[in-house]
Design a protein around this motif. Structure first.
Motif, PDB file in Angstrom:
ATOM      1  N   ASP A  22      -0.888 -12.357   7.219  1.00 61.32           N
ATOM      2  CA  ASP A  22      -0.177 -11.176   6.741  1.00 61.32           C
ATOM      3  C   ASP A  22      -0.431 -11.069   5.237  1.00 61.32           C
ATOM      4  O   ASP A  22       0.166 -11.794   4.443  1.00 61.32           O
ATOM      5  N   MET A  23      -1.327 -10.153   4.849  1.00 63.06           N
ATOM      6  CA  MET A  23      -1.727  -9.992   3.449  1.00 63.06           C
ATOM      7  C   MET A  23      -0.728  -9.131   2.683  1.00 63.06           C
ATOM      8  O   MET A  23      -0.191  -8.167   3.221  1.00 63.06           O
ATOM      9  N   GLU A  24      -0.497  -9.502   1.427  1.00 60.82           N
ATOM     10  CA  GLU A  24       0.364  -8.724   0.537  1.00 60.82           C
ATOM     11  C   GLU A  24      -0.219  -7.314   0.358  1.00 60.82           C
ATOM     12  O   GLU A  24       0.516  -6.330   0.326  1.00 60.82           O
ATOM     13  N   THR A  25      -1.537  -7.217   0.225  1.00 55.79           N
ATOM     14  CA  THR A  25      -2.235  -5.939   0.082  1.00 55.79           C
ATOM     15  C   THR A  25      -3.687  -6.115   0.500  1.00 55.79           C
ATOM     16  O   THR A  25      -4.221  -7.227   0.439  1.00 55.79           O
ATOM     17  N   LEU A  26      -4.302  -5.031   0.904  1.00 58.67           N
ATOM     18  CA  LEU A  26      -5.743  -5.022   1.188  1.00 58.67           C
ATOM     19  C   LEU A  26      -6.455  -4.116   0.185  1.00 58.67           C
ATOM     20  O   LEU A  26      -7.612  -3.772   0.374  1.00 58.67           O
ATOM     21  N   ASP A  27      -5.753  -3.746  -0.894  1.00 54.97           N
ATOM     22  CA  ASP A  27      -6.294  -2.871  -1.928  1.00 54.97           C
ATOM     23  C   ASP A  27      -6.055  -3.515  -3.291  1.00 54.97           C
ATOM     24  O   ASP A  27      -4.941  -3.475  -3.814  1.00 54.97           O
ATOM     25  N   LEU A  28      -7.092  -4.122  -3.845  1.00 52.21           N
ATOM     26  CA  LEU A  28      -6.984  -4.820  -5.129  1.00 52.21           C
ATOM     27  C   LEU A  28      -7.533  -3.916  -6.228  1.00 52.21           C
ATOM     28  O   LEU A  28      -8.739  -3.765  -6.381  1.00 52.21           O
TER      29      LEU A  28
END
Length: 150
Positions: free
Chosen positions: A34-40
Motif C-alpha cells: 500500500d503506497m503512500e503515493t504513486l505520483d512523486l
C-alpha cells in the motif's frame, strides 16, 4: 403498513452498510504493498538540488512482502528499496534519486515488482530543474561571453 415497509427498508440498508464496512477492515490475503503515493512530484527545483525523495509504504496484507525489483526508466532515476521482507502491518520506505544536474522538465517512471502481484506498481517521477544562480543572485557567467573568464 407504510411505517412497517419503511422500517424494513431502513433495516436492510443499515445491515448492508455494516456488512460492507466489516468486509473493508480485514486485510487482503497474501502480501499487499500500500503506497503512500504513486505520483512523486519534485516540483520546480534548482540545478544540483538535493536529489533524494522518499515514498512510504505499508504491507497491509497477511503475509510477508518481498520487493523483487525496483527499476527507473533511465539511469538518471535510481530507486533504493528494502531487500528484506516487510512483515504484515509493517511500514518501510523507498528512496528515489533523480539526477538534478540535468536542466529542464522531466517525466520518468519507477517500476516496482513484488511477490504480492503479477502487475508491477508504477511510480511517476516528474518536475522541472532550473539553472542554478550564483550566490549573489546573478546567473553564472558563460565562457566566451564578454567579461566572462575563458
Amino acid at each position: 403498513m407504510k411505517k412497517f415497509l419503511m422500517l424494513s427498508v431502513f433495516s436492510l440498508l443499515l445491515g448492508a452498510n455494516i456488512y460492507a464496512q466489516e468486509g473493508d477492515v480485514s486485510p487482503s490475503e497474501g502480501p499487499v504493498m500500500d503506497m503512500e503515493t504513486l505520483d512523486l512530484d519534485y516540483g520546480t527545483i534548482e540545478q544540483h538540488s538535493d536529489p533524494l525523495r522518499t515514498i512510504n509504504f505499508t504491507n497491509t496484507g497477511t503475509e510477508p512482502l518481498v520487493i523483487k525489483n525496483a527499476r527507473g526508466s533511465c539511469g538518471c532515476t535510481v530507486p533504493i528499496y528494502p531487500k528484506e521482507p516487510i512483515m504484515p502491518g509493517e511500514a518501510d520506505v523507498i528512496e528515489i534519486r533523480y539526477d538534478t544536474k540535468r536542466l529542464g522538465p522531466f517525466s520518468k517512471t519507477v517500476k516496482i515488482t513484488t511477490n504480492g502481484s503479477d502487475e508491477p506498481l508504477i511510480i511517476k517521477v516528474h518536475g522541472k530543474v532550473l539553472k542554478a544562480e550564483d550566490q549573489d543572485g546573478v546567473p553564472a557567467a558563460q565562457p566566451g561571453i564578454l567579461g566572462s573568464p575563458k
